[in-house]
Design an enzyme around this catalytic site. Structure first.
Site, PDB file in Angstrom:
ATOM      1  N   SER A 113       0.795  -1.231   0.000  1.00  0.00           N
ATOM      2  CA  SER A 113       0.000   0.000   0.000  1.00  0.00           C
ATOM      3  C   SER A 113       0.826   1.278   0.000  1.00  0.00           C
ATOM      4  CB  SER A 113      -0.938   0.017   1.207  1.00  0.00           C
ATOM      5  OG  SER A 113      -0.221   0.138   2.419  1.00  0.00           O
ATOM      6  N   LYS A 126       0.815   4.600   6.879  1.00  0.00           N
ATOM      7  CA  LYS A 126       0.269   5.419   5.795  1.00  0.00           C
ATOM      8  C   LYS A 126       0.903   6.804   5.864  1.00  0.00           C
ATOM      9  CE  LYS A 126      -2.902   2.201   4.908  1.00  0.00           C
ATOM     10  NZ  LYS A 126      -2.767   1.295   3.739  1.00  0.00           N
TER      11      LYS A 126
END
Length: 254
Positions: A29, A103
């Site tokens: 990701s 993230k």
């Protein structure tokens, strides 16, 4: 020798708890900023002094609830699991069981973050230039448009591999509306430590310091401060004028 080993283990545990901890990247990701299997070092010290996440930082945070499906399964070998648990406890090896994610912070408390179509992402009306987004991806996914105002004490996060990241956009129906509490943040990932050929410093991209991006978050407090200071300034000026001796006019005769 046992004493030295004991001291080393205690120091390693203290470093892991209060200073720096290693984490393993379990998914794609954050490509290509971070690759699956990379080891990153996370700064855990500055949050102890009240530091809050900033836009552009890559942060590790605990699963807010219902996010995870990214962690790999633990090893089926009991010996391997035991060794990994022991080493991860003292910070010498990343844990395969910790429910943490990594993230990039896009918005902080008070920010308005939005995106339509393929992008760009906008923060407080300012478009972000995001060269770190995975090659071939668009900054946004057309079927996931959003416009949110991030609550105080929370952050909005997105993965750099935008079309392969279950980030804030995909959890807007959960409590918090897709945002993550500052209290859930473990720390900022500061460097890629392993493998050696991928050593890199995870700096904050310059787009997050562009002029005007803080306008929405600072205009209100600045205006309130100005309004609150104005009466004090006027009162002080009046006191100074009253304290001055009267001025008398003098005339001269030829």
């Amino acid at each position: 020798m046992p004493l030295l080993i004991g001291i080393a283990l205690v120091l390693a545990l203290l470093i892991k708890t209060f200073l720096v901890q290693a984490f393993s990247i379990p998914s794609d990701s954050m490509q290509h900023t971070l690759e699956r299997g990379d080891r990153v070092l996370v700064d855990k010290l500055t949050p102890w002094f009240g530091s809050k996440p900033s836009r552009g930082e890559v942060v590790v945070f605990h699963d807010p609830g219902g996010w995870l499906g990214e962690n790999p399964p633990a090893s089926g070998n009991a010996v391997t699991r035991g060794v990994q648990k022991g080493l991860s406890f003292i910070g010498l090896m990343p844990s395969a069981e910790e429910k943490d994610l990594i993230k990039r912070v896009i918005g902080v408390g008070g920010d308005t973050v939005e995106c339509n179509g393929t992008g760009p992402v906008k923060v407080n009306g300012k478009a972000l230039d995001e060269p770190y987004v995975f090659a071939g991806n668009t900054p946004c996914t057309p079927d996931r448009p959003f416009k949110v105002t991030v609550p105080k004490g929370r952050i909005w996060v997105m993965g750099d591999h935008r079309q392969d990241s279950l980030d804030s956009r995909y959890h807007m129906t959960l409590p918090g509306g897709g945002t993550v509490s500052d209290n859930e943040v473990v720390g900022r990932a500061v460097t890629v430590a392993w493998p050696v050929n991928r050593w890199d410093w995870l700096s904050i991209p310059s787009t997050f310091s562009q002029p005007g991006i803080n306008a929405a978050g600072t205009a209100g407090p600045a205006a309130v401060g100005l309004l609150g200071a104005a009466p004090l300034v006027l009162m002080r000026r009046r006191k100074l004028l009253r304290a001055q001796p009267p001025v008398t006019a003098e005339t001269e005769e030829d």
